[in-house]
Design a protein around this motif. Structure first.
Motif, PDB file in Angstrom:
ATOM      1  N   TRP A 142       0.834  -1.201   0.000  1.00 48.73           N
ATOM      2  CA  TRP A 142       0.000   0.000   0.000  1.00 48.73           C
ATOM      3  C   TRP A 142       0.875   1.260   0.000  1.00 48.73           C
ATOM      4  CZ3 TRP A 142      -5.274   0.997  -0.081  1.00 48.73           C
ATOM      5  CH2 TRP A 142      -5.692   2.257   0.351  1.00 48.73           C
ATOM      6  N   GLN A 143       1.913   1.262   0.812  1.00 46.82           N
ATOM      7  CA  GLN A 143       2.797   2.426   0.924  1.00 46.82           C
ATOM      8  C   GLN A 143       3.609   2.637  -0.347  1.00 46.82           C
ATOM      9  OE1 GLN A 143       4.904   1.365   4.460  1.00 46.82           O
ATOM     10  NE2 GLN A 143       3.211   1.893   5.825  1.00 46.82           N
ATOM     11  N   ASN A 146       1.359   4.264  -2.719  1.00 51.26           N
ATOM     12  CA  ASN A 146       1.230   5.675  -2.358  1.00 51.26           C
ATOM     13  C   ASN A 146       2.445   6.469  -2.820  1.00 51.26           C
ATOM     14  OD1 ASN A 146       0.254   8.015  -0.406  1.00 51.26           O
ATOM     15  ND2 ASN A 146       2.389   7.631   0.098  1.00 51.26           N
ATOM     16  N   PHE A 161      -0.617  13.738  -2.638  1.00 48.56           N
ATOM     17  CA  PHE A 161       0.031  12.615  -1.982  1.00 48.56           C
ATOM     18  C   PHE A 161       1.414  13.049  -1.501  1.00 48.56           C
ATOM     19  CE2 PHE A 161      -2.888  10.924  -5.110  1.00 48.56           C
ATOM     20  CZ  PHE A 161      -3.545   9.921  -4.417  1.00 48.56           C
TER      21      PHE A 161
END
Length: 495
Positions: A142-143, A146, A161
């Motif tokens: 997920w990171q 991102n 972001f």
């Protein structure tokens, strides 16, 4: 309709709880934090009587709906089982209850909890097991996603972001999370809810209650034609077609049997459907035999390899060595934990506080006596007095809710100066970083030689004012060991 409703609700809960562990900003907890607090074991440890009673009443009314809708580890097993059924349909068979194994696992779990929350309790707790999987295996992915979006946004002059650091918080916890995923995944792929009905202590406890549930799947023997579709699609392996009986201690109320029955012979109701009892029908009918389906598929789970980002060089001139954590006589637990003992008794090592810590201060312990239990370490940051994220998200009461004002006056430890590492004495260069950044003014710089104002200045610590935030330890330029570090306190106190 019942099955579709169950799937919809379980998807909502599963997605919401997963996002709690993936959201490194901690903003989603304002809206979704209640999902963590209604998990059975966290509510029990937090002495949240209302939630525990509500879950027991829900089980008495509807059966083990908790296991099929609310528990994230249970829903994850359904996902693996769904892929297993794609590989081979009608794959399940009835198997008798392994009662002794369930009781032994429950007794060991309770004994571990009463002994102070041992490693066995942390390994078996279903919510915590899923939390470690999500926090250690899914969160890095997920990171990274991102960070990819942040890279693109930066080149479009957008700040929608921002980049976050991806690093291994604990290789031991990462390995345990991967092993748990592999074990639960294989069991679910091959046998559906095997883990729930043989190992999980919460499943065993709720299974005892669900025997007396008001609503439950019931077989109408007048309509049943013994096709066996319900048994072959029961991921709990709890439908015995020979006797037309359902083991309600293992049934998770998934409604799959109702959906598969083409004759409407199974209904979710209170009173048994009309017709003879299963035992009588079994005596009257001829035993025609049934096929035995062998499940020989295996699942391969790839462990997520995470490489921590390395420190950059100081202005391109000299490489900065990574800090090495000092050996503390007493480990540090977050403000709001009250004491190391209280923290150990209530913490299930779900890693939710680790996931939301914005300063990289909380990491899982590698000490065998408190394995996977979060503790504070200041190599990557320090515990900022204005941050209360961990106390806001803890569902078990291991970290009690605390205000910013209370945190600024809670002493979790005190700073200790190490003379041999201090730069003014080792390099002859003035420093004062620790005193400059101490939020409570507990550190003052004084001449190292009394009466000689020209002598290098060294820090003097007022232990009564120090709250143990770790700003001095983290910002000390000495490498690899800081010249000042924080020693923990067994019990916290107000200053």
């Amino acid at each position: 309709m019942l099955r579709k409703t169950r799937i919809t609700l379980s998807a909502i809960f599963y997605l919401g709880i997963t996002l709690l562990f993936l959201d490194f900003t901690g903003t989603l907890h304002t809206w979704l934090g209640w999902m963590a607090k209604i998990q059975f074991l966290p509510a029990l440890l937090a002495l949240n009587v209302g939630v525990v009673v509500a879950l027991l009443i829900l089980t008495l009314l509807c059966g083990r709906v908790y296991c099929s809708v609310i528990c994230p580890l249970g829903v994850m097993q359904d996902i693996f089982a769904w892929f297993g059924k794609k590989a081979k349909k009608n794959r399940y068979t009835y198997s008798p209850e392994k009662k002794w194994l369930r009781v032994i696992m429950l007794v060991l779990f309770v004994a571990s909890l009463l002994a102070g929350g041992g490693i066995l309790a942390k390994l078996l707790a279903p919510y915590s097991a899923y939390g470690r999987i999500a926090g250690n295996l899914l969160a890095p992915v997920w990171q990274w996603g991102n960070n990819a979006l942040a890279y693109v946004a930066e080149r479009m002059d957008s700040y929608a972001f921002y980049e976050t650091e991806v690093w291994v918080k604990s290789s031991v916890t990462l390995a345990i999370a991967a092993a748990t995923l592999l074990l639960v995944g294989i069991l679910a792929w091959r046998g559906g809810r095997t883990y729930c009905n043989t190992i999980c202590p919460v499943g065993t406890l709720l299974g005892f209650v669900s025997r007396f549930s008001w609503l439950k799947p019931v077989i109408d023997t007048n309509k049943c034609i013994d096709c066996g579709l319900c048994t072959k699609n029961c991921k709990a392996s709890c439908i015995d077609m020979k006797t037309h009986q359902i083991d309600y201690s293992r049934c998770v109320s998934c409604m799959d049997c109702i959906d598969k029955c083409k004759k409407g012979a199974i209904s979710y109701c209170h009173k048994p459907a009309s017709g003879n009892s299963g035992a009588q029908v079994a005596e009257e009918k001829v035993n025609t035999g049934r096929r035995t389906f062998l499940t020989t598929t295996a699942v391969v789970a790839a462990s997520t390899a995470i490489k921590a980002q390395e420190k950059k060089v100081d202005g391109g001139l000299a490489a900065i060595k990574d800090k090495i954590a000092p050996e503390r006589q007493t480990h540090l637990v977050p403000p709001g934990a009250l004491s190391a003992r209280n923290f150990a008794q209530h913490c299930t090592s779900c890693q939710l506080c680790v996931s939301v810590c914005p300063n990289g201060v909380l990491t899982p312990s590698t000490d065998l006596t408190r394995l996977m239990q979060p503790e504070l370490t200041y190599e990557r940051g320090y515990c900022r007095p204005e941050c209360t994220k961990c106390s806001e998200v803890c569902p078990t009461g291991a970290i009690r809710p605390i205000t910013r004002e209370d945190k600024s006056s809670t002493q979790i430890g005190h700073a200790v100066w190490i003379k041999k590492n201090c730069i003014p004495l080792t390099d002859g260069q003035p420093c004062g970083n620790c005193a400059r950044h101490c939020p409570t003014g507990a550190i003052q710089m004084v001449p190292s030689v009394e009466g000689d104002k020209r002598s290098p200045k060294i820090p003097v610590i007022n232990a009564e004012r120090c709250i143990g935030c770790g700003a001095c330890e983290h910002l000390c330029p000495a490498r690899p060991f800081s010249a000042i570090y924080v020693e923990g306190h067994q019990a916290h106190k107000e200053i």
